[in-house]
Design an enzyme around this catalytic site. Structure first.
Site, mmCIF file in Angstrom:
data_model
loop_
_atom_site.group_PDB
_atom_site.id
_atom_site.type_symbol
_atom_site.label_atom_id
_atom_site.label_comp_id
_atom_site.label_asym_id
_atom_site.label_seq_id
_atom_site.Cartn_x
_atom_site.Cartn_y
_atom_site.Cartn_z
ATOM 1 N N GLY A 38 -11.890 -89.025 -6.979
ATOM 2 C CA GLY A 38 -11.662 -89.893 -7.870
ATOM 3 C C GLY A 38 -13.086 -90.925 -7.862
ATOM 4 C CB CYS A 39 -13.241 -94.776 -8.627
ATOM 5 S SG CYS A 39 -14.314 -95.805 -8.219
ATOM 6 C CG PHE A 40 -18.725 -92.967 -6.749
ATOM 7 C CD1 PHE A 40 -18.529 -94.298 -7.222
ATOM 8 C CD2 PHE A 40 -19.713 -92.179 -6.829
ATOM 9 C CE1 PHE A 40 -19.493 -94.524 -8.146
ATOM 10 C CE2 PHE A 40 -20.431 -92.716 -7.915
ATOM 11 C CZ PHE A 40 -20.465 -93.777 -8.801
#
Length: 208
Positions: free
Chosen positions: A38-40
């Protein structure tokens, strides 16, 4: 687009009870691992706290090299996943231990092409393997988790060959630590870091 509202997930309730990897890579000095959860920003925030991790770079993998930029990746059409490249000392923390944190704390591996309200293939749960040995360890660990019933839904993590890693734009790097009061970070990244601290105190850096 980052949405801080995260609906109910099948994240592990007791990450510390996850099995250690029965099959692992040998300790062989500095290595790199590329993981997409997901969001890094959030995945980076977790791994920066682990003893043996030297650097974590947010970036992109799995897509068109000409479209390895944030705007194109956010469109969901470039083929990339948001990933982190973890530079680690395998004599301190192993590839299998990185995977244990990945599945138990860093993200929810049962959500296909999304994490919470972040939706699209760029947010897919993914492990980018640099060689056959990494793939073998990752496959074996996923099978361990399945056998242990670690989640109430199937693991949908993709195993993809690492053709190239593309570092993200400078403003993405170390984002959570530089922006601790940002809404998304407070709602999504910080709870993951807190879970890491509670579940794996013996794996943390001294300043974590």
């Amino acid at each position: 687009m980052r949405n801080p509202v995260i609906p109910g997930t099948t994240l592990a309730i007791h990450p510390e009870r996850f099995p250690d990897a029965a099959i692992d890579l040998p300790a062989n000095g500095r290595q790199k691992a590329v993981l997409g959860g997901g969001c890094f920003w959030c995945v980076e925030a977790v791994y920066l706290n682990l003893e043996g991790v030297h650097t974590v770079v947010s970036g992109y993998a799995g897509g068109d090299p000409d479209k390895a930029n944030y705007e194109a990746v956010c469109s969901g059409t470039s083929g990339h996943a948001e990933v982190v490249e973890i530079d680690y000392d395998s004599t301190v923390i192993s590839y299998g231990e990185l995977l244990k944190v990945f599945f138990s704390v860093a993200h929810d591996p049962t959500q296909k092409d999304r994490q919470g309200n972040d939706r699209g293939p760029q947010y897919r749960s993914s492990i980018f393997t640099a060689n056959d040995e990494e793939k073998r360890v990752a496959e074996a660990y996923i099978q361990q988790l399945d056998n242990a019933g670690a989640f109430t839904a199937p693991i949908v993590t993709t195993l993809e060959p690492l053709d190239a890693f593309f570092p993200g734009e400078a403003y993405h790097q170390n984002f959570a630590r530089r922006n601790p009061q940002q809404g998304y970070i407070r709602a999504v990244a910080q709870p993951k870091v807190e879970k890491l601290i509670q579940s794996f105190p013996d794996k943390l850096k001294g300043d974590a």
